[in-house]
Each structure stands twice: as C-alpha cells, then as structure tokens.
Design a protein around this motif. Structure first.
Motif, PDB file in Angstrom:
ATOM      1  N   LEU A  76      92.091  -7.022  13.637  1.00 31.69           N
ATOM      2  CA  LEU A  76      93.170  -6.847  12.662  1.00 31.69           C
ATOM      3  C   LEU A  76      94.226  -5.849  13.134  1.00 31.69           C
ATOM      4  CD1 LEU A  76      91.065  -6.821   9.361  1.00 31.69           C
ATOM      5  CD2 LEU A  76      92.624  -8.619  10.138  1.00 31.69           C
ATOM      6  N   LYS A  77      93.802  -4.847  13.878  1.00 28.72           N
ATOM      7  CA  LYS A  77      94.749  -3.858  14.406  1.00 28.72           C
ATOM      8  C   LYS A  77      95.507  -4.381  15.623  1.00 28.72           C
ATOM      9  CE  LYS A  77      92.788   0.589  12.972  1.00 28.72           C
ATOM     10  NZ  LYS A  77      92.216   1.874  13.462  1.00 28.72           N
ATOM     11  N   GLY A  78      95.085  -5.533  16.119  1.00 26.16           N
ATOM     12  CA  GLY A  78      95.746  -6.094  17.289  1.00 26.16           C
ATOM     13  C   GLY A  78      95.287  -5.498  18.600  1.00 26.16           C
ATOM     14  N   GLU A  79      94.183  -4.752  18.561  1.00 25.73           N
ATOM     15  CA  GLU A  79      93.668  -4.117  19.778  1.00 25.73           C
ATOM     16  C   GLU A  79      92.926  -5.109  20.671  1.00 25.73           C
ATOM     17  OE1 GLU A  79      92.902   0.187  17.550  1.00 25.73           O
ATOM     18  OE2 GLU A  79      91.202  -0.984  18.302  1.00 25.73           O
ATOM     19  N   LYS A  80      92.267  -6.086  20.043  1.00 23.45           N
ATOM     20  CA  LYS A  80      91.494  -7.085  20.779  1.00 23.45           C
ATOM     21  C   LYS A  80      91.638  -8.451  20.119  1.00 23.45           C
ATOM     22  CE  LYS A  80      89.245  -4.441  23.858  1.00 23.45           C
ATOM     23  NZ  LYS A  80      89.283  -4.657  25.318  1.00 23.45           N
ATOM     24  N   LYS A  81      91.485  -9.499  20.926  1.00 19.09           N
ATOM     25  CA  LYS A  81      91.363 -10.851  20.411  1.00 19.09           C
ATOM     26  C   LYS A  81      89.873 -11.178  20.313  1.00 19.09           C
ATOM     27  CE  LYS A  81      95.608 -12.352  22.707  1.00 19.09           C
ATOM     28  NZ  LYS A  81      96.184 -13.238  23.755  1.00 19.09           N
ATOM     29  N   PRO A  82      89.477 -12.092  19.424  1.00 22.54           N
ATOM     30  CA  PRO A  82      88.056 -12.463  19.350  1.00 22.54           C
ATOM     31  C   PRO A  82      87.478 -12.865  20.709  1.00 22.54           C
ATOM     32  CG  PRO A  82      89.218 -13.378  17.485  1.00 22.54           C
ATOM     33  CD  PRO A  82      90.271 -12.767  18.390  1.00 22.54           C
ATOM     34  N   SER A  83      88.285 -13.538  21.516  1.00 22.50           N
ATOM     35  CA  SER A  83      87.815 -13.997  22.830  1.00 22.50           C
ATOM     36  C   SER A  83      87.527 -12.845  23.793  1.00 22.50           C
ATOM     37  CB  SER A  83      88.854 -14.927  23.462  1.00 22.50           C
ATOM     38  OG  SER A  83      90.100 -14.265  23.602  1.00 22.50           O
ATOM     39  N   GLU A  84      88.006 -11.646  23.452  1.00 22.12           N
ATOM     40  CA  GLU A  84      87.797 -10.477  24.310  1.00 22.12           C
ATOM     41  C   GLU A  84      86.615  -9.618  23.861  1.00 22.12           C
ATOM     42  OE1 GLU A  84      92.433  -9.678  25.641  1.00 22.12           O
ATOM     43  OE2 GLU A  84      91.732  -8.853  23.736  1.00 22.12           O
ATOM     44  N   LEU A  85      85.941 -10.071  22.804  1.00 22.07           N
ATOM     45  CA  LEU A  85      84.816  -9.302  22.252  1.00 22.07           C
ATOM     46  C   LEU A  85      83.514 -10.102  22.388  1.00 22.07           C
ATOM     47  CD1 LEU A  85      86.570  -8.091  18.975  1.00 22.07           C
ATOM     48  CD2 LEU A  85      85.949  -6.654  20.926  1.00 22.07           C
ATOM     49  N   PRO A  86      82.598  -9.678  23.257  1.00 21.28           N
ATOM     50  CA  PRO A  86      81.309 -10.379  23.397  1.00 21.28           C
ATOM     51  C   PRO A  86      80.490 -10.294  22.119  1.00 21.28           C
ATOM     52  CG  PRO A  86      81.680  -8.840  25.216  1.00 21.28           C
ATOM     53  CD  PRO A  86      82.711  -8.533  24.175  1.00 21.28           C
ATOM     54  N   VAL A  87      79.609 -11.254  21.914  1.00 19.57           N
ATOM     55  CA  VAL A  87      78.689 -11.227  20.775  1.00 19.57           C
ATOM     56  C   VAL A  87      77.738 -10.033  20.924  1.00 19.57           C
ATOM     57  CG1 VAL A  87      76.837 -12.466  19.571  1.00 19.57           C
ATOM     58  CG2 VAL A  87      78.804 -13.726  20.469  1.00 19.57           C
ATOM     59  N   GLN A  88      77.513  -9.324  19.828  1.00 22.97           N
ATOM     60  CA  GLN A  88      76.640  -8.146  19.846  1.00 22.97           C
ATOM     61  C   GLN A  88      75.323  -8.446  19.126  1.00 22.97           C
ATOM     62  OE1 GLN A  88      77.568  -5.213  21.442  1.00 22.97           O
ATOM     63  NE2 GLN A  88      79.372  -6.365  22.101  1.00 22.97           N
ATOM     64  N   TYR A  89      74.252  -7.754  19.521  1.00 29.10           N
ATOM     65  CA  TYR A  89      72.990  -7.871  18.788  1.00 29.10           C
ATOM     66  C   TYR A  89      72.401  -6.480  18.565  1.00 29.10           C
ATOM     67  CZ  TYR A  89      70.391  -7.181  23.202  1.00 29.10           C
ATOM     68  OH  TYR A  89      69.886  -6.664  24.371  1.00 29.10           O
ATOM     69  N   PRO A  90      71.607  -6.293  17.496  1.00 28.41           N
ATOM     70  CA  PRO A  90      71.051  -4.971  17.188  1.00 28.41           C
ATOM     71  C   PRO A  90      70.023  -4.548  18.222  1.00 28.41           C
ATOM     72  CG  PRO A  90      70.105  -6.625  15.751  1.00 28.41           C
ATOM     73  CD  PRO A  90      71.183  -7.309  16.524  1.00 28.41           C
TER      74      PRO A  90
END
Length: 333
Positions: free
Chosen positions: A288-302
C-alpha cells in the motif's frame, strides 16, 4: 580558445543544474508519495472463508499490523461461512468496488480473489499449500498481484506423526477432512508421507460440510487409536463435535494449530494464527505504501514452532502425561 573554454564550462554547468533539479524533483515526488500514503484512507476488502478461531485470529493479526504502521483504512469485511459460491460473489463485489487491496483469509478466499482480479493486490493468509492451490509459482516466485503467508511450517506434520509413533501406543490414525478443500488434501497427503517408515496406518473419513463432522468422527470409533485433525476449515469450524467424541471414547485428539488446543484438543505442534495474519499485514503495508509489489515479496511461513499440550484434555481423553514431555512442551491447564 578562451571563448570555446567558456562555452564548454557553460554547457557543463547547465547539465549539472538539470541533473540536480531532476534529483530534487525525484526526491520530492518520493516524499510526496509517502505523504499521500500517510494521508490517504485505503479501502481493504477482507474475504474470509469461514468463521472459526484460527482464521479470526489471523484477521486480528492482519489489522494489528496495519494499525501499528499508521495507515488509515476502511475495511469491507465479508465472511462466506464456508460457502464456495459466496466466496466467489464476495471477491467479485470487492473488485467492482475497486478496493485498494484484498486480504484473502484461507485457500478458497485466495483462489476466488485471484480468479476475480489480476490487477488489485491480494495478500493471503491461512493457506496451507500456496503452490498446490495454484496461487503462486513457488514460495519465492509469487504472482504479479498476489503473495502472502502460509500456516504450514514444514516440520509441523512430521513432528506430530513422530510424536504419535514414538510417544503413544497408537497403530491407526483417524483423519477427518474435506476432500474438496485443496488445503486439507495437501496436508493429509503430507501426513501419509510422514507415516512411511513407521508402524502407523491412516484411517480416513471425509466430509463436505461442517454438519457431517460429528458423524465422521463417530464412524472412526473402533478403527482409529488417535485422531489427527489438520487445519481443514470445514472440520475445524466444527471441532467441538470431534472433541466430544474423543472425550467420550478416550481417543487422544491431535490438532494442527494452537487455537484448537485451547478449544480442547490434546496436543499440537503449532503457532498462533495471529502471527500468520500479522506477517500478512506487514506485507500489505509495504504494498500500500508503494515500497514493494506483491511479486517482490516471497511467501512467508511461521518459524516459531512449539509443542503445546492441554493437560485437561489429556485427562479427559485418557492420556497420561510423561515426565519427558515436560522438557519440550508448553502446557495449558
């Protein structure tokens, strides 16, 4: 000669001024974007598949992360109550309203949201197998407009199966799940894979709605030495039905997450779903802040995997607490 030198110096000076002006403008634009993000009221659609404590906690965690980062948000919260048709309708409605971002809580919600839009950013949570559900290509290579958090720690199921095999006298493990839920099927397959090389055998009972869960549990009495309920949304939403049978018949009930232990399950290797939602919320903030696109964020797990045992449930299900468990487990009384 002097004329030529002054001409060269003048041109160089003009170039420098233009470059510096451009840098200043770029900096101002970036600063302006941040100010716009801070002042804007974002609209986030929350598409939650069904109401039960784990998914509810994920939503709470998501909102906490948004609030802590100072974003102003107007939420459109929708709950499908386990109805696959409703989850599709909800997703289409959010797209028609042109929300800024969709928080898809559970696999069916994420699939419906992705089917509805390829433009609006989607952050999912409470998804067991994002790749198997065809939400992302891989955990590191997500889709153009989608990423999120999975609640599957790769060690949770193998550790649970190992505990059943090594610490109980069980030979058969009762598995109740919805065959139509990819999330559940993927986990059950992982349970079966983990059983290879042990003396354990799976005994299955499938359901299509939460109303069928109690009957499914009863059908396993006499066939299953223990129950193991993975994070199947249909079954977990009616977990009290399984707990009742487990208590009445002295069948230890292993579950897939800590909220189900609090509700009356005997034990789980798990984590808090609030953490899963919180991590998803942090990802949403960056988008939302425009810092990253979804494609630039890997899936995370706990990563904070813990063994938690409910002492009251153990007593009700005829399980004696072993001294060696005290070293590894956290206990709920």
């Amino acid at each position: 000669m002097k004329k030529q030198t002054w001409k060269s110096l003048t041109i160089s000076l003009l170039v420098m001024i233009v470059v510096l002006a451009g840098c200043g403008k770029s900096s101002e634009e970036s600063s302006g974007d941040n100010k716009a993000a801070k002042g804007k009221i974002f609209k986030i659609g929350i598409n939650q598949y069904v109401e039960h404590p784990s998914l509810d906690e994920a939503t709470v965690g998501f909102k906490e992360a948004i609030k802590e980062n100072g974003l102003k948000v107007d939420y459109d919260e929708q709950n499908a109550q386990g109805d696959t048709n409703s989850v599709q309708t909800m997703a289409k409605k959010m797209v028609s309203e042109n929300v800024d971002l969709i928080f898809a809580n559970a696999t069916p919600s994420a699939q419906a949201s992705l089917n509805a839009t390829s433009d609006i950013p989607i952050i999912f949570a409470s998804v067991a197998d994002p790749v198997g559900a065809k939400l992302v290509k891989s955990m590191d290579h997500t889709g153009p407009n989608i990423t999120g958090t999975t609640h599957t720690n790769p060690h949770a199921i193998p550790k649970t199966v190992a505990f059943i095999d090594e610490q109980t006298d069980a030979k058969t493990v009762g598995l109740i799940y919805n065959k139509g839920e990819i999330n559940a099927v993927s986990q059950v397959n992982s349970v079966k894979a983990a059983m290879k090389g042990t003396d354990l055998l799976p005994v299955e009972a499938t359901v299509t709605t939460s109303a069928e869960v109690k009957q499914a549990a009863q059908s396993l009495v006499g066939r299953a030495d223990v129950f193991y309920i993975v994070t199947d949304n249909t079954v977990v939403s009616a977990l009290e039905s399984v707990i009742g049978v487990a208590r009445n018949k002295n069948i230890p009930l292993f579950v897939g997450e800590l909220d189900s232990v609090k509700r009356g399950g005997f034990a789980a290797y798990g984590f808090d779903f609030r953490e899963v939602g919180y991590e998803a919320g942090k990802m949403a903030v960056k988008v939302l802040k425009g810092e990253k696109k979804p494609s630039e964020l890997p899936v995370q797990y706990p990563k904070d995997l813990r063994l938690v045992i409910n002492k009251k449930a153990a007593k009700e299900m005829g399980v004696k607490i072993k001294p060696e468990w005290e070293k590894e487990a956290d206990f709920i009384k």
